[in-house]
Write a protein that holds these residues in place. Structure first.
Motif, PDB file in Angstrom:
ATOM      1  N   THR A 189      -3.526   8.905   6.732  1.00 50.60           N
ATOM      2  CA  THR A 189      -2.578   8.469   5.704  1.00 50.60           C
ATOM      3  C   THR A 189      -1.249   8.030   6.299  1.00 50.60           C
ATOM      4  N   ASP A 190      -0.688   8.836   7.177  1.00 51.14           N
ATOM      5  CA  ASP A 190       0.625   8.529   7.731  1.00 51.14           C
ATOM      6  C   ASP A 190       0.604   7.213   8.502  1.00 51.14           C
ATOM      7  N   THR A 191      -0.424   7.020   9.319  1.00 47.79           N
ATOM      8  CA  THR A 191      -0.528   5.785  10.098  1.00 47.79           C
ATOM      9  C   THR A 191      -0.684   4.578   9.189  1.00 47.79           C
ATOM     10  N   TYR A 192      -1.555   4.687   8.184  1.00 50.00           N
ATOM     11  CA  TYR A 192      -1.773   3.564   7.271  1.00 50.00           C
ATOM     12  C   TYR A 192      -0.503   3.238   6.498  1.00 50.00           C
ATOM     13  N   ALA A 193       0.215   4.260   6.057  1.00 49.21           N
ATOM     14  CA  ALA A 193       1.459   4.022   5.318  1.00 49.21           C
ATOM     15  C   ALA A 193       2.496   3.312   6.189  1.00 49.21           C
ATOM     16  N   ARG A 194       2.519   3.617   7.473  1.00 45.14           N
ATOM     17  CA  ARG A 194       3.458   2.945   8.376  1.00 45.14           C
ATOM     18  C   ARG A 194       3.089   1.473   8.555  1.00 45.14           C
ATOM     19  N   VAL A 195       1.795   1.158   8.538  1.00 48.95           N
ATOM     20  CA  VAL A 195       1.350  -0.227   8.726  1.00 48.95           C
ATOM     21  C   VAL A 195       1.436  -1.014   7.424  1.00 48.95           C
ATOM     22  N   TRP A 196       1.009  -0.412   6.324  1.00 50.75           N
ATOM     23  CA  TRP A 196       0.831  -1.131   5.061  1.00 50.75           C
ATOM     24  C   TRP A 196       1.942  -0.873   4.049  1.00 50.75           C
ATOM     25  N   GLY A 197       2.470   0.358   4.028  1.00 45.00           N
ATOM     26  CA  GLY A 197       3.442   0.740   3.016  1.00 45.00           C
ATOM     27  C   GLY A 197       2.933   1.936   2.231  1.00 45.00           C
ATOM     28  N   GLU A 198       3.789   2.530   1.419  1.00 44.09           N
ATOM     29  CA  GLU A 198       3.455   3.800   0.770  1.00 44.09           C
ATOM     30  C   GLU A 198       2.643   3.651  -0.508  1.00 44.09           C
ATOM     31  N   TYR A 240      -7.322 -12.444  -6.816  1.00 46.76           N
ATOM     32  CA  TYR A 240      -5.915 -12.168  -6.535  1.00 46.76           C
ATOM     33  C   TYR A 240      -5.726 -10.960  -5.622  1.00 46.76           C
ATOM     34  N   VAL A 241      -6.813 -10.216  -5.414  1.00 51.01           N
ATOM     35  CA  VAL A 241      -6.765  -9.014  -4.589  1.00 51.01           C
ATOM     36  C   VAL A 241      -7.320  -9.263  -3.187  1.00 51.01           C
ATOM     37  N   ARG A 242      -8.317 -10.139  -3.067  1.00 49.16           N
ATOM     38  CA  ARG A 242      -8.955 -10.342  -1.763  1.00 49.16           C
ATOM     39  C   ARG A 242      -8.000 -10.784  -0.660  1.00 49.16           C
ATOM     40  N   PRO A 243      -6.884 -11.479  -0.941  1.00 47.39           N
ATOM     41  CA  PRO A 243      -5.934 -11.760   0.145  1.00 47.39           C
ATOM     42  C   PRO A 243      -5.441 -10.506   0.859  1.00 47.39           C
ATOM     43  N   THR A 244      -5.534  -9.351   0.200  1.00 47.38           N
ATOM     44  CA  THR A 244      -5.203  -8.089   0.849  1.00 47.38           C
ATOM     45  C   THR A 244      -5.940  -7.942   2.169  1.00 47.38           C
ATOM     46  N   MET A 245      -7.198  -8.336   2.181  1.00 51.04           N
ATOM     47  CA  MET A 245      -8.020  -8.093   3.359  1.00 51.04           C
ATOM     48  C   MET A 245      -7.537  -8.915   4.555  1.00 51.04           C
ATOM     49  N   ALA A 246      -7.133 -10.162   4.304  1.00 43.69           N
ATOM     50  CA  ALA A 246      -6.581 -10.977   5.382  1.00 43.69           C
ATOM     51  C   ALA A 246      -5.257 -10.390   5.866  1.00 43.69           C
ATOM     52  N   ARG A 247      -4.445  -9.875   4.921  1.00 42.91           N
ATOM     53  CA  ARG A 247      -3.184  -9.232   5.323  1.00 42.91           C
ATOM     54  C   ARG A 247      -3.452  -7.980   6.152  1.00 42.91           C
ATOM     55  N   HIS A 248      -4.459  -7.197   5.745  1.00 44.99           N
ATOM     56  CA  HIS A 248      -4.845  -6.038   6.543  1.00 44.99           C
ATOM     57  C   HIS A 248      -5.139  -6.450   7.984  1.00 44.99           C
ATOM     58  N   ALA A 249      -5.980  -7.473   8.126  1.00 45.79           N
ATOM     59  CA  ALA A 249      -6.369  -7.909   9.471  1.00 45.79           C
ATOM     60  C   ALA A 249      -5.147  -8.299  10.296  1.00 45.79           C
ATOM     61  N   ASP A 250      -4.232  -9.046   9.695  1.00 46.71           N
ATOM     62  CA  ASP A 250      -3.026  -9.474  10.429  1.00 46.71           C
ATOM     63  C   ASP A 250      -2.165  -8.291  10.842  1.00 46.71           C
ATOM     64  N   LEU A 251      -1.961  -7.366   9.906  1.00 50.02           N
ATOM     65  CA  LEU A 251      -1.102  -6.219  10.203  1.00 50.02           C
ATOM     66  C   LEU A 251      -1.744  -5.268  11.206  1.00 50.02           C
ATOM     67  N   PHE A 252      -3.067  -5.108  11.132  1.00 56.61           N
ATOM     68  CA  PHE A 252      -3.743  -4.266  12.119  1.00 56.61           C
ATOM     69  C   PHE A 252      -3.609  -4.863  13.516  1.00 56.61           C
ATOM     70  N   ARG A 253      -3.669  -6.172  13.617  1.00 55.12           N
ATOM     71  CA  ARG A 253      -3.467  -6.815  14.926  1.00 55.12           C
ATOM     72  C   ARG A 253      -2.053  -6.536  15.437  1.00 55.12           C
ATOM     73  N   GLN A 254      -1.082  -6.696  14.557  1.00 53.66           N
ATOM     74  CA  GLN A 254       0.304  -6.493  14.968  1.00 53.66           C
ATOM     75  C   GLN A 254       0.558  -5.036  15.374  1.00 53.66           C
ATOM     76  N   ALA A 255      -0.169  -4.126  14.733  1.00 55.51           N
ATOM     77  CA  ALA A 255       0.031  -2.696  15.014  1.00 55.51           C
ATOM     78  C   ALA A 255      -0.923  -2.174  16.080  1.00 55.51           C
ATOM     79  N   ARG A 256      -1.556  -3.062  16.817  1.00 51.83           N
ATOM     80  CA  ARG A 256      -2.547  -2.655  17.815  1.00 51.83           C
ATOM     81  C   ARG A 256      -2.022  -1.578  18.771  1.00 51.83           C
ATOM     82  N   PRO A 257      -0.800  -1.693  19.309  1.00 56.67           N
ATOM     83  CA  PRO A 257      -0.334  -0.651  20.231  1.00 56.67           C
ATOM     84  C   PRO A 257      -0.310   0.740  19.606  1.00 56.67           C
TER      85      PRO A 257
END
Length: 279
Positions: free
Chosen positions: A19-28, A221-238
């Motif tokens: 939860t904590d990691t996901y909230a830092r990447v995606w929001g609360e 209107y919700v499926r763009p979430t998945m592309a945003r997930h992919a982008d943010l997970f890449r950015q948060a790779r470290p």
């Protein structure tokens, strides 16, 4: 080859640990976002708030009502409900860690007197019959293997005339071939115990005694979430690689990219009520 459904313990461990990691990447707001147009470029926080707004519009309450938040995450929707609708909210989750974070958030916002959180399973709610004027279920029932049983518990704790507002993943049509592989990967990685056609959701509502008031498929209107997930997970790779490993992280990124264009993958917003007079 048959695949086992995730257990409650599996899902609890995932939320306690991630939860904590996901909230830092995606929001609360620990749920998908709603983009006005599939290609829109709104910030994630605006899109997740918009999804809350869409579901709030389907929740009938009066000032002073008691609302149950099923699968409350770390409390952001519950706090918004309390502020905007002038209601009291009890949030439940199977994650002890989420209860602690949600409680801290309520205290920090000065809402600890009207919003509380506890550990509980929606299939066995620790509340008396007819305890709540409304129930909020934001993207939580897909984690429940017995969705019909969960909805029966929601019916039990609702007062006659009370409203359920529910948002969750669904299937627009049966998936096959490569689409089925994508859906299966989502089930396995996302702790998804129940993902069905919309008519099956309606069948579970009827079996529980709840009457549908409105239903909208907002998957486009919700499926763009998945592309945003992919982008943010890449950015948060470290940050993510030490926790997940390279292979698991890469699989998650690819899976989200595939879900973003998977047409059977839908998302519904619905409202239902417990009839004033039971049949």
């Amino acid at each position: 080859m048959s695949r086992s459904r995730p257990t409650t313990d599996n899902i609890r461990a995932t939320y306690d640990g991630f939860t904590d990691t996901y909230a830092r990447v995606w929001g609360e707001n620990l749920h998908v976002g709603y983009w006005d147009e599939p290609g829109a470029d709104s910030p994630v926080a605006a899109a997740t708030d918009r999804l809350n707004s869409e579901l709030i519009a389907r929740l009938r309450t009066q000032p002073g009502d008691a609302v149950l938040d099923v699968g409350c995450g770390i409390g952001r929707p519950a706090l918004r409900l309390a502020r905007e609708l002038d209601v009291s909210v009890v949030g439940v989750t199977i994650s002890v860690y989420q209860v602690e974070r949600a409680t801290d958030n309520a205290r920090a916002e000065g809402l600890g007197d009207r919003v509380s959180f506890s550990e509980a399973d929606v299939c066995s709610l620790p509340f008396d019959d007819r305890s709540f004027d409304a129930v909020w279920a934001m993207e939580s029932l897909h984690h429940v293997a017995d969705r019909a049983g969960a909805l029966s518990e929601i019916y039990r704790v609702l007062r006659p005339g009370g409203c359920l507002a529910m948002a969750d993943f669904s299937l627009r049509r049966p998936a096959s071939g490569a689409e089925l592989d994508v859906i299966t990967g989502f089930r396995e990685a996302g702790g998804v115990a129940t993902l069905t056609l919309i008519e099956d959701v309606l069948g579970d509502l009827r079996a529980a005694g709840l009457e549908l008031e409105s239903l909208t498929d907002v998957g486009d209107y919700v499926r763009p979430t998945m592309a945003r997930h992919a982008d943010l997970f890449r950015q948060a790779r470290p940050m993510l690689e030490p926790r997940m490993g390279v292979v698991a992280l890469d699989e998650m990124i690819i899976r989200n990219e595939q879900l973003a264009t998977c047409r059977p993958f839908g998302y519904i917003l619905l409202s239902a009520c417990r009839p004033v007079v039971s049949p």
